[in-house]
Design a protein around this motif. Structure first.
Motif, PDB file in Angstrom:
ATOM      1  N   ARG A  31     -75.703 -63.940   6.448  1.00 10.39           N
ATOM      2  CA  ARG A  31     -74.491 -63.361   5.882  1.00 10.39           C
ATOM      3  C   ARG A  31     -73.424 -64.407   5.556  1.00 10.39           C
ATOM      4  N   ALA A  32     -73.834 -65.663   5.452  1.00  9.38           N
ATOM      5  CA  ALA A  32     -72.911 -66.732   5.060  1.00  9.38           C
ATOM      6  C   ALA A  32     -72.847 -66.789   3.534  1.00  9.38           C
ATOM      7  N   ASP A  33     -71.754 -67.316   3.009  1.00 15.37           N
ATOM      8  CA  ASP A  33     -71.657 -67.529   1.564  1.00 15.37           C
ATOM      9  C   ASP A  33     -72.628 -68.636   1.168  1.00 15.37           C
ATOM     10  N   ALA A  34     -73.244 -68.497   0.006  1.00 18.95           N
ATOM     11  CA  ALA A  34     -74.184 -69.519  -0.469  1.00 18.95           C
ATOM     12  C   ALA A  34     -73.512 -70.881  -0.580  1.00 18.95           C
ATOM     13  N   THR A  35     -72.218 -70.898  -0.889  1.00 19.95           N
ATOM     14  CA  THR A  35     -71.505 -72.173  -1.014  1.00 19.95           C
ATOM     15  C   THR A  35     -71.321 -72.861   0.337  1.00 19.95           C
ATOM     16  N   ASP A  36     -71.453 -72.118   1.428  1.00 26.46           N
ATOM     17  CA  ASP A  36     -71.328 -72.680   2.775  1.00 26.46           C
ATOM     18  C   ASP A  36     -72.661 -73.148   3.349  1.00 26.46           C
ATOM     19  N   VAL A  37     -73.754 -72.872   2.640  1.00 21.81           N
ATOM     20  CA  VAL A  37     -75.087 -73.215   3.143  1.00 21.81           C
ATOM     21  C   VAL A  37     -75.558 -74.511   2.504  1.00 21.81           C
ATOM     22  N   SER A  38     -75.922 -75.471   3.338  1.00 23.75           N
ATOM     23  CA  SER A  38     -76.525 -76.715   2.879  1.00 23.75           C
ATOM     24  C   SER A  38     -77.962 -76.722   3.379  1.00 23.75           C
ATOM     25  N   LEU A  39     -78.903 -77.050   2.495  1.00 22.40           N
ATOM     26  CA  LEU A  39     -80.302 -76.948   2.875  1.00 22.40           C
ATOM     27  C   LEU A  39     -81.096 -78.094   2.266  1.00 22.40           C
ATOM     28  N   GLN A  40     -81.934 -78.704   3.076  1.00 23.67           N
ATOM     29  CA  GLN A  40     -82.845 -79.744   2.606  1.00 23.67           C
ATOM     30  C   GLN A  40     -84.265 -79.318   2.940  1.00 23.67           C
ATOM     31  N   LEU A  41     -85.148 -79.386   1.949  1.00 20.55           N
ATOM     32  CA  LEU A  41     -86.559 -79.101   2.157  1.00 20.55           C
ATOM     33  C   LEU A  41     -87.334 -80.403   2.069  1.00 20.55           C
ATOM     34  N   SER A  42     -88.312 -80.559   2.943  1.00 22.87           N
ATOM     35  CA  SER A  42     -89.174 -81.737   2.893  1.00 22.87           C
ATOM     36  C   SER A  42     -90.589 -81.334   3.257  1.00 22.87           C
ATOM     37  N   ASP A  44     -94.019 -81.401   5.301  1.00 23.82           N
ATOM     38  CA  ASP A  44     -94.462 -81.576   6.687  1.00 23.82           C
ATOM     39  C   ASP A  44     -95.971 -81.338   6.716  1.00 23.82           C
ATOM     40  N   SER A  45     -96.728 -82.345   6.325  1.00 21.86           N
ATOM     41  CA  SER A  45     -98.197 -82.278   6.276  1.00 21.86           C
ATOM     42  C   SER A  45     -98.698 -81.100   5.444  1.00 21.86           C
ATOM     43  N   GLY A  46     -98.116 -80.933   4.268  1.00 27.10           N
ATOM     44  CA  GLY A  46     -98.526 -79.870   3.360  1.00 27.10           C
ATOM     45  C   GLY A  46     -97.731 -78.590   3.476  1.00 27.10           C
ATOM     46  N   ALA A  47     -96.983 -78.435   4.538  1.00 31.18           N
ATOM     47  CA  ALA A  47     -96.104 -77.270   4.714  1.00 31.18           C
ATOM     48  C   ALA A  47     -94.670 -77.725   4.452  1.00 31.18           C
ATOM     49  N   LEU A  48     -93.725 -76.813   4.596  1.00 31.00           N
ATOM     50  CA  LEU A  48     -92.320 -77.152   4.397  1.00 31.00           C
ATOM     51  C   LEU A  48     -91.604 -77.318   5.730  1.00 31.00           C
ATOM     52  N   ARG A  49     -90.636 -78.208   5.713  1.00 25.14           N
ATOM     53  CA  ARG A  49     -89.687 -78.354   6.810  1.00 25.14           C
ATOM     54  C   ARG A  49     -88.314 -78.141   6.189  1.00 25.14           C
ATOM     55  N   ALA A  50     -87.492 -77.325   6.843  1.00 25.69           N
ATOM     56  CA  ALA A  50     -86.149 -77.040   6.329  1.00 25.69           C
ATOM     57  C   ALA A  50     -85.109 -77.510   7.328  1.00 25.69           C
ATOM     58  N   ARG A  51     -84.066 -78.122   6.798  1.00 23.76           N
ATOM     59  CA  ARG A  51     -82.886 -78.480   7.592  1.00 23.76           C
ATOM     60  C   ARG A  51     -81.715 -77.728   6.988  1.00 23.76           C
ATOM     61  N   VAL A  52     -81.149 -76.837   7.794  1.00 19.77           N
ATOM     62  CA  VAL A  52     -80.104 -75.938   7.321  1.00 19.77           C
ATOM     63  C   VAL A  52     -78.807 -76.230   8.062  1.00 19.77           C
ATOM     64  N   THR A  53     -77.717 -76.341   7.320  1.00 20.16           N
ATOM     65  CA  THR A  53     -76.388 -76.442   7.897  1.00 20.16           C
ATOM     66  C   THR A  53     -75.572 -75.295   7.331  1.00 20.16           C
ATOM     67  N   MET A  54     -74.944 -74.532   8.233  1.00 21.41           N
ATOM     68  CA  MET A  54     -74.187 -73.356   7.807  1.00 21.41           C
ATOM     69  C   MET A  54     -73.220 -72.944   8.911  1.00 21.41           C
ATOM     70  N   PRO A  55     -72.231 -72.119   8.572  1.00 18.84           N
ATOM     71  CA  PRO A  55     -71.346 -71.595   9.613  1.00 18.84           C
ATOM     72  C   PRO A  55     -71.978 -70.396  10.317  1.00 18.84           C
ATOM     73  N   ILE A  56     -71.528 -70.143  11.516  1.00 19.12           N
ATOM     74  CA  ILE A  56     -71.891 -68.912  12.211  1.00 19.12           C
ATOM     75  C   ILE A  56     -70.991 -67.820  11.639  1.00 19.12           C
ATOM     76  N   VAL A  57     -71.573 -66.722  11.213  1.00 16.13           N
ATOM     77  CA  VAL A  57     -70.796 -65.603  10.687  1.00 16.13           C
ATOM     78  C   VAL A  57     -70.739 -64.532  11.770  1.00 16.13           C
ATOM     79  N   ILE A  58     -69.525 -64.206  12.187  1.00 16.01           N
ATOM     80  CA  ILE A  58     -69.324 -63.241  13.258  1.00 16.01           C
ATOM     81  C   ILE A  58     -68.626 -62.016  12.687  1.00 16.01           C
ATOM     82  N   GLU A  59     -69.225 -60.867  12.934  1.00 19.86           N
ATOM     83  CA  GLU A  59     -68.624 -59.604  12.537  1.00 19.86           C
ATOM     84  C   GLU A  59     -68.050 -58.934  13.773  1.00 19.86           C
TER      85      GLU A  59
END
Length: 108
Positions: A31-42, A44-59
């Motif tokens: 539920r974070a804004d797309a502009t607040d999400v930073s993501l890197q894909l790399s 990992d031996s044929g699969a994907l590894r994701a590194r995600v940076t984002m805020p915690i969204v609290i309702e």
């Protein structure tokens, strides 16, 4: 139901399209804004590894712990990347960079 034989051809997903899809999945799951999400894909031996940076969204009525939120995002990310892009995700690292609180609007 399609009774025609399959038409030969190739479907290619560019790195940019895959990244935008991944950001959208994280946005929906967290539920974070797309502009607040930073993501890197790399790779990992044929699969994907994701590194995600984002805020915690609290309702206001949310009672999930930070770890439960991260687990939810990981599960959704792995499932949806497989369902939508046919990609296997082996690892998802999540880094929280801040807190966003949502406010419920009042009706007068």
């Amino acid at each position: 139901m399609n009774t025609q034989p399959p038409v030969p051809g190739r479907t290619t997903i560019t790195a940019r399209a895959l990244n935008r899809l991944a950001v959208g999945i994280v946005r929906d799951a967290s539920r974070a804004d797309a502009t607040d999400v930073s993501l890197q894909l790399s790779d990992d031996s044929g699969a994907l590894r994701a590194r995600v940076t984002m805020p915690i969204v609290i309702e206001a009525d949310d009672r999930l712990t930070v770890e439960q939120r991260a687990e939810h995002v990981r599960d959704e990310f792995v499932d949806r990347m497989n369902a939508l892009a046919g990609r296997t995700v082996r690892r998802v690292d999540i880094r929280y960079s801040g807190v966003r609180q949502t406010q419920q609007s009042r009706v007068t």
